[in-house]
Scaffold this motif. Structure first.
Motif, short mmCIF file in Angstrom:
data_model
loop_
_atom_site.label_atom_id
_atom_site.label_comp_id
_atom_site.label_asym_id
_atom_site.label_seq_id
_atom_site.Cartn_x
_atom_site.Cartn_y
_atom_site.Cartn_z
N HIS A 1 -90.98 -55.19 16.73
CA HIS A 1 -89.59 -55.45 16.34
C HIS A 1 -88.68 -54.71 17.31
CE1 HIS A 1 -90.63 -57.20 12.45
NE2 HIS A 1 -91.41 -56.16 12.21
N LYS A 2 -87.51 -55.28 17.56
CA LYS A 2 -86.49 -54.56 18.32
C LYS A 2 -85.45 -54.07 17.33
CE LYS A 2 -83.26 -54.66 22.13
NZ LYS A 2 -82.55 -55.47 23.13
N LEU A 3 -85.18 -52.78 17.36
CA LEU A 3 -84.14 -52.21 16.53
C LEU A 3 -82.86 -52.23 17.35
CD1 LEU A 3 -86.14 -49.23 14.99
CD2 LEU A 3 -85.82 -51.53 14.10
N GLU A 4 -82.02 -53.21 17.05
CA GLU A 4 -80.83 -53.47 17.87
C GLU A 4 -79.87 -52.29 17.89
OE1 GLU A 4 -80.49 -56.08 19.74
OE2 GLU A 4 -82.04 -57.40 18.94
N SER A 5 -79.70 -51.62 16.77
CA SER A 5 -78.69 -50.56 16.68
C SER A 5 -79.01 -49.35 17.57
CB SER A 5 -78.50 -50.10 15.24
OG SER A 5 -79.69 -49.54 14.73
N ILE A 6 -80.30 -49.16 17.89
CA ILE A 6 -80.67 -48.05 18.76
C ILE A 6 -81.35 -48.52 20.04
CG2 ILE A 6 -80.76 -46.30 16.93
CD1 ILE A 6 -83.82 -46.65 16.88
N ASN A 7 -81.41 -49.85 20.23
CA ASN A 7 -81.98 -50.45 21.42
C ASN A 7 -83.37 -49.89 21.73
OD1 ASN A 7 -81.99 -52.23 23.57
ND2 ASN A 7 -81.04 -50.79 24.98
N ALA A 8 -84.24 -49.97 20.71
CA ALA A 8 -85.59 -49.43 20.85
C ALA A 8 -86.58 -50.37 20.16
CB ALA A 8 -85.66 -48.03 20.24
N TYR A 9 -87.85 -50.18 20.47
CA TYR A 9 -88.90 -51.07 19.99
C TYR A 9 -89.88 -50.30 19.11
CZ TYR A 9 -86.94 -53.85 23.71
OH TYR A 9 -86.05 -54.53 24.51
N VAL A 10 -90.40 -51.01 18.11
CA VAL A 10 -91.33 -50.39 17.18
C VAL A 10 -92.41 -51.41 16.83
CG1 VAL A 10 -90.00 -51.04 15.12
CG2 VAL A 10 -91.43 -49.02 15.05
N SER A 11 -93.62 -50.93 16.57
CA SER A 11 -94.70 -51.84 16.22
C SER A 11 -94.44 -52.43 14.83
CB SER A 11 -96.05 -51.11 16.27
OG SER A 11 -96.01 -49.91 15.55
#
Length: 163
Positions: A92-102
């Motif tokens: 998933h991309k966490l848009e609010s922090i511009n980071a990726y998570v499994s």
């Protein structure tokens, strides 16, 4: 990365999830094989780095790690790998922090809300179909046709609150 276990089921069947990185990578590799998708060594390495991070990771951090391992690693190579993993719902991309998570359920595409700690940057995936269903129903009632759904709730996690 410390070993994480699923939290217990909460009322109404929702789950708060954390990840076992190795099991996650195996699940994605199996899903790629079943779907006939090509998990190249670079895509696999990016996936492993995201899984091992234990918290959301930014693309430039992935690139920095890759540069230490592979000559010629460049932003486009990382973004192409991330795009593949996103398109197939493995991360998933966490848009609010511009980071990726499994993703906790990489074998199936789904929309899930995340609880993101502003102090330690942890992100917890909440698997509760009612949230996505409610948002879709509300959108339809307003004559709105949703294409994508991102729900990110910022605050302080229990570990940081207790510290």
């Amino acid at each position: 990365m410390g070993e994480h276990h699923d939290h217990p089921t909460h009322k109404h069947g929702e789950h708060l999830h954390r990840h076992d990185g190795d099991a996650f990578v195996r699940t994605v590799a199996d899903a790629c094989e079943q779907r006939g998708l090509r998990l190249t060594p670079l895509r696999l390495r990016v996936l492993e780095m995201i899984a091992a991070s234990g918290k959301p990771v930014k693309a430039y951090d992935l690139l920095d790690q890759l540069k230490d391992e592979r000559a010629g690693a460049a932003p486009p190579t990382v973004y192409r790998a991330l795009d593949f993993l996103l398109e197939n719902s493995f991360i998933h991309k966490l848009e609010s922090i511009n980071a990726y998570v499994s993703c906790h359920h990489p074998e199936e595409a789904h929309q899930v809300p995340f609880l993101i700690c502003d102090k330690c940057a942890s992100a917890v995936e909440i698997c509760d179909e009612r949230v996505a269903t409610l948002l879709s129903e509300q959108a339809r009632e307003h004559g709105f046709r949703p294409r994508a759904q991102t729900l990110e709730v910022h605050g302080i996690c229990s570990a940081c609150a207790d510290a």
